[in-house]
Design an enzyme around this catalytic site. Structure first.
Site, PDB file in Angstrom:
ATOM      1  CB  SER A  39      -0.896   0.005   1.235  1.00 14.60           C
ATOM      2  OG  SER A  39      -0.067   0.204   2.367  1.00 14.60           O
ATOM      3  CE  LYS A  40      -1.163   6.594  -3.966  1.00 10.31           C
ATOM      4  NZ  LYS A  40      -2.246   7.461  -4.230  1.00 10.31           N
ATOM      5  NE  ARG A  41      -2.769   3.294   5.106  1.00 10.57           N
ATOM      6  CZ  ARG A  41      -3.094   2.130   5.667  1.00 10.57           C
ATOM      7  NH1 ARG A  41      -2.627   1.813   6.846  1.00 10.57           N
ATOM      8  NH2 ARG A  41      -3.907   1.296   5.051  1.00 10.57           N
ATOM      9  CD  GLN A  42       3.360  -1.228   5.567  1.00  9.77           C
ATOM     10  OE1 GLN A  42       4.476  -1.681   5.557  1.00  9.77           O
ATOM     11  NE2 GLN A  42       2.363  -1.846   6.161  1.00  9.77           N
ATOM     12  N   GLY A  43       4.992   2.985   1.620  1.00 11.39           N
ATOM     13  CA  GLY A  43       6.101   3.319   0.709  1.00 11.39           C
ATOM     14  C   GLY A  43       5.562   3.697  -0.649  1.00 11.39           C
TER      15      GLY A  43
END
Ligand code: GLU
Length: 489
Positions: free
Chosen positions: A256-260
């Site tokens: 996901s975007k949240r992790q990278g």
């Protein structure tokens, strides 16, 4: 069904950027087509008007081209089955939806959003595993349907899923897959705005574009029973399906975007080489059956097979990508790196420094084993481009002692006497000074490195001196002695 000439497609919905998962799908399609002398097609699935993003298609095409994933037919390449943008094929989907209606495989539904909401709520209260349409409009008579159509009552067209059926298909990666038709909703095929949904447009196009192999991410596996029903309803031959494993974060959650970063463009802008990104992405769910990890695309084409794609999710390991980037960079010739480095310098604070190619090549040679990105040839060794502005505090504490300034002055004098010194000349001069002072060479080397680079690590000491040149080295020794005198007192 391995045709003599397989046809595959990458069918992204333009969201504004190319997701790395999309890059992997595009790559596997590309590799499969090239390996089997087939054709690869780019089809833009842009039938969701709410999701329209300005410039998204252009971005997508640019990202694919950057990665080197050329396709044989697509929106910008004339082919026999165009147009390749679904928004330009609306009448085709209408025609096929009508065909399904006439076969009793699809039907008009005039239910209002309010009724559908109420239905969903009721089903939620009953704790049904999944909200499903109740086939209410399937009971309308021909006359009622005609009246509703005449009155222009908003409508959709739904797939008529027969209950109590086993829906089965084979998948190269997932093997035999079964779904219970009781769990499959009467999917909307044509929305009230007249646009098709993904399911109808995708199946119709795959058929008309003579796609033989559907290679796509696992998130589409649950759509496949609906597609299979559509193929069967039309009486069309099904393609071979291959659903690629999910991409996971290191904690095994869905990437996901949240992790990278997830956009190919982000990796490109951070300075990753396309060769490294392609190599990395190829290994997300596939291997050749050995533990080889470094590949160029030609070798991937030669080795690739769908049979060797794993079922298990593939972890996106940034460390590995960095390692591959360094490896691919190192394998480039110095002249290739020079071109990349000059481009990088153009975008840096050193763009007006007029550093000669000869000097840049020297920097490349001594730094090649120490960098991960092209930009590291600048930023991890900016002392080649400008005099040190700051000095590593820890190194000062460790290596700059009472007598260091005097030692370095001796060294400076020895260097000044050299004529066009080679690396060896510097080395001999330093050894001699160490002997005269009766100290170990380290006592000179560490402070000297600090004096000329501001840092405690870097390339070989004498390489460094040689590249900087005698005058600059002498000047830096003097400046550093002055500066550190002030800071130390
Ligand atoms: N339009 C879908 C996507 O955005 C395509 C899925 C498929 O390949 O069938 O990925």
């Amino acid at each position: 069904m391995i045709n003599s000439q397989p046809r595959v497609r990458f069918a992204p919905s333009p969201t504004g950027y190319l997701h790395v998962g999309g890059l992997r799908t595009a790559l596997y399609n590309f590799l499969f087509a090239r390996k089997n002398n087939g054709k690869s097609i780019l089809r833009i699935e842009d039938t969701d008007r709410n999701r329209y993003v300005e410039g998204a298609v252009e971005n997508l095409i640019a990202a694919l081209k950057w990665a080197g994933l050329e396709y044989d037919e697509g929106p910008d390449i004339v082919g026999p089955f165009g147009p390749y943008m679904q928004s330009q094929r609306l009448d085709i989907y209408q025609k096929y939806a009508q065909e399904l209606i006439s076969k009793g495989k699809a039907y008009y539904c005039f239910c209002t959003p309010e009724r559908l909401d109420a239905l969903r709520e009721e089903q939620q209260k009953l704790k049904l595993p999944q909200a499903k349409y109740d086939k209410h409009c399937l009971n309308l008579t021909q006359l009622q349907i005609q009246e509703n159509l005449n009155k222009n009552i908003p409508k959709v067209i739904r797939l008529n899923v027969e209950p109590n059926q086993k829906i089965e298909f084979d998948d190269v990666i997932r093997e035999h897959v079964e779904f219970d038709s009781n769990n499959v909703d009467d999917q909307v095929l044509i929305k009230s705005d007249g646009y098709p949904t993904y399911h109808l447009a995708n199946v119709v196009d795959d058929h008309l574009m003579q796609i033989t192999h559907v290679i796509r991410g696992e998130e589409w596996l649950s759509s496949t029973p609906k597609h299979v029903l559509l193929y069967d309803a039309f009486g069309w031959e099904r393609p071979v399906f291959a659903h690629l494993p999910l991409l996971l974060n290191p904690d095994r959650s869905k990437l996901s975007k949240r992790q990278g970063d997830v956009a190919v463009e982000d990796y490109r802008d951070k300075g990753y080489l396309k060769e490294a990104l392609i190599n990395f992405v190829a290994l997300l769910g596939w291997n050749a059956g050995d533990d080889k990890e470094f590949y160029y695309i030609d070798e991937l084409i030669e080795k690739f097979s769908l049979e060797r794609v794993n079922k298990a999710g593939a972890v996106f390991d940034l460390q590995k990508l960095n390692w591959l980037n360094a490896e691919h960079l190192r394998k480039k010739s110095d002249d290739e790196i020079l071109i990349l480095l000059k481009k990088e310098i153009e975008n840096s604070e050193f763009k007006n420094h007029n550093i000669s190619d000869e000097k840049l090549l020297q920097i490349i040679q001594v730094m090649k084993e120490r960098v991960t990105f092209v930009k590291d040839f600048i930023h991890s060794c900016n002392y080649f481009y400008e005099r040190p502005i700051e000095y590593e505090q820890k190194a000062i504490e460790k290596n700059w002692k009472e007598d260091t300034a005097n030692h370095l002055l001796k060294l400076k004098e020895a260097f000044e006497k050299l004529v066009n010194p080679s690396k060896e000349d510097y080395e001999n001069a330093l050894s001699k000074v160490a002997e005269e002072l009766n100290i170990g060479k380290g006592k000179l080397i560490h402070p000297l490195r600090l004096a000329v680079s501001g840092q405690s690590t870097g390339p070989g000491m004498f390489d460094l001196l040689y590249i900087l040149g005698k005058d600059e080295v002498v000047q830096r020794i003097l400046t550093t002695i002055e500066k550190l005198k002030v800071t130390k007192n």
